[in-house]
Design a protein around this motif. Structure first.
Motif, PDB file in Angstrom:
ATOM      1  N   LEU A 218       0.801  -1.167   0.092  1.00 26.85           N
ATOM      2  CA  LEU A 218       0.065  -0.035   0.027  1.00 26.85           C
ATOM      3  C   LEU A 218       1.053   1.335   0.032  1.00 26.85           C
ATOM      4  N   GLY A 219       0.374   2.114  -0.657  1.00 27.09           N
ATOM      5  CA  GLY A 219       1.011   3.485  -0.719  1.00 27.09           C
ATOM      6  C   GLY A 219       0.155   4.626  -0.164  1.00 27.09           C
ATOM      7  N   PHE A 220       0.969   5.773   0.543  1.00 28.87           N
ATOM      8  CA  PHE A 220       0.215   7.092   0.705  1.00 28.87           C
ATOM      9  C   PHE A 220       1.466   8.019   0.292  1.00 28.87           C
ATOM     10  N   ALA A 221       1.040   9.286   0.034  1.00 29.46           N
ATOM     11  CA  ALA A 221       1.933  10.309  -0.618  1.00 29.46           C
ATOM     12  C   ALA A 221       1.271  11.496  -0.012  1.00 29.46           C
ATOM     13  N   LEU A 249       3.457  -0.985   4.022  1.00 29.32           N
ATOM     14  CA  LEU A 249       2.898   0.528   3.570  1.00 29.32           C
ATOM     15  C   LEU A 249       4.208   1.178   3.374  1.00 29.32           C
ATOM     16  N   VAL A 250       4.133   2.021   2.284  1.00 31.96           N
ATOM     17  CA  VAL A 250       5.041   2.919   2.061  1.00 31.96           C
ATOM     18  C   VAL A 250       4.519   4.373   2.402  1.00 31.96           C
ATOM     19  N   SER A 275       7.155   1.773   6.032  1.00 31.74           N
ATOM     20  CA  SER A 275       8.541   2.783   5.705  1.00 31.74           C
ATOM     21  C   SER A 275       8.191   4.073   5.434  1.00 31.74           C
ATOM     22  N   PHE A 276       8.754   4.795   6.126  1.00 34.68           N
ATOM     23  CA  PHE A 276       8.642   6.279   6.287  1.00 34.68           C
ATOM     24  C   PHE A 276       9.707   6.689   5.187  1.00 34.68           C
ATOM     25  N   ALA A 277       9.318   6.972   3.845  1.00 34.96           N
ATOM     26  CA  ALA A 277      10.377   7.207   2.870  1.00 34.96           C
ATOM     27  C   ALA A 277      10.769   8.713   2.667  1.00 34.96           C
TER      28      ALA A 277
END
Length: 414
Positions: A218-221, A249-250, A275-277
């Motif tokens: 999953l992703g969040f931006a 989750l990234v 992952s806090f990218a």
């Protein structure tokens, strides 16, 4: 047309979606043969004003005045006023150097500069309201800082000859909260160019290896602030991981709420799954495309540009049914939706995308066609120029701004 754009942020100085919007709009206007000058802040440490030219686009970067501003709660307001001193000098110098047709302000942070240019140079003012202080706090003004920002937003909106908003929801909010006349508020959406969000296969593969492991991703931006709702996404992860083993989750982006989100992740024993990218810059499109679903869990969202960008990148979207997102994501057609602030509903929407990959792929194709048809920056630039022309033909009547009055209470709308 000759346009003067004023913006608090512009690449490489980026805080959120506003900077991306102004960058894309300015370039689209210049590509349509309009002369565009952007006046914005310079990166810290810049000793003097600089100007760079690219075809019909000029970027003037202005260093902040060396003023001592207080810390604590009122630091953002004091800093904005200090920067406006420098922006005003530069904007007036630019505006007097050529026959500009319009000044276009973006949010309250450049209000004083924009209104000064309007008054001193005599050109119409168009303002894009990207968000309101009351909206960010679910209709409330919780303290003196919020009331101060709100007062500037009201002043700017009522000093403007035209107000542009990104969604019909925001048109309602600006009329309700800022008391801007409804007939002067016009909806022009944000945009995304599909070609700019088409990542190469090898970059998508590298992003998948970096963040996904052996399970779904999953992703969040976005900016890490409370109203973006990332806390609800993290809260839904334990149940989602039980249903979809190996899910990760990234989180792309940063902001003042990052510390609380990391603490929540640790409390739920999810450190290895999240992952806090930070800011991924050139890798954002590939990371979006590498996900099995991009989640937009906002509790407040004037538009929801990330839903457009994720769709253009080829990612299935699960989004909160709030604000402008409701005008973008059609449930079961261009993505899945859920009630904002409800981790259980978020989990069900995401699980639907993960469990039925063929349906998710169909939604992606439908969403990509929607982006191409409705949200090209060329079309958005043309609609913006129409509002410039209307502002010139039909300026704000004298005395309109005198109607401004601060609310007696702290609740503006629900």
């Amino acid at each position: 047309m000759r346009v003067l754009l004023l913006s608090w942020e512009y690449p490489p100085l980026m805080v959120g979606g506003l900077g991306r919007h102004v960058y894309a709009l300015s370039r689209a206007l210049a590509a349509a043969d309009h002369e565009v000058t952007v006046v914005t802040r310079a990166p810290g440490g810049t000793p003097s004003t600089t100007a760079e030219r690219d075809g019909g686009l000029t970027i003037v970067r202005v260093p902040e005045d060396a003023l001592l501003t207080p810390g604590g709660e009122h630091a953002p307001f004091a800093a904005a006023l200090a920067v406006n001193h420098a922006l005003t000098r530069a904007a007036l110098k630019v505006a007097r150097s050529a026959a500009f047709d319009v000044v276009h302000a973006h949010d309250w942070l450049v209000a004083h500069s924009a209104v000064t240019v309007r008054e001193q140079v005599g050109i119409p003012l168009v303002t894009t309201v990207h968000a309101t202080e009351a909206g960010r706090h679910q209709g409330w003004l919780p303290g003196d800082l919020s009331r101060s920002i709100h007062s500037v937003e009201c002043w700017l909106a009522n000093q403007s000859d035209r107000v542009v908003v990104c969604s019909h929801y925001m048109r309602w909010e600006v009329h309700q909260a800022l008391h801007a006349p409804a007939e002067r508020i016009h909806v022009i959406p944000n945009g995304a160019e599909p070609d700019q969000w088409a990542a190469e296969a090898d970059r998508i593969g590298r992003a998948r290896v970096r963040f996904a492991g052996h399970g779904p991703l999953l992703g969040f931006a976005g900016r890490l602030v409370y109203e973006k709702g990332v806390q609800d996404l993290i809260a839904a992860l334990p149940t989602l991981r039980a249903q979809h083993p190996g899910l990760r989750l990234v989180i792309a982006g940063d902001g003042p709420y990052a510390g609380e989100l990391r603490q929540q992740t640790d409390a739920l024993h999810l450190r290895d799954a999240v992952s806090f990218a930070g800011f991924l810059d050139g890798d954002l499109a590939a990371t979006m495309a590498a996900t099995d679903a991009m989640v937009v869990p906002s509790r407040y969202e004037p538009f929801g540009m990330v839903a457009i960008e994720a769709s253009a990148a080829g990612a299935p979207v699960a989004a909160a049914a709030t604000g402008g997102l409701k005008e973008i994501v059609e449930p079961g057609r261009t993505g899945m939706t859920f009630r904002p602030g409800e981790p259980e509903g978020l989990g069900r929407a995401v699980s639907r995308l993960l469990a039925d990959r063929s349906a998710a792929a169909w939604m992606v194709r439908t969403a990509q066609r929607m982006v191409a048809d409705r949200y090209s920056w060329a079309a958005i630039a043309n609609r913006t120029v129409e509002q410039y022309a209307r502002a010139r033909r039909d300026p704000r009547p004298d005395g309109m701004a005198e109607r401004l009055a601060l609310p007696e209470g702290n609740l503006l709308f629900t």
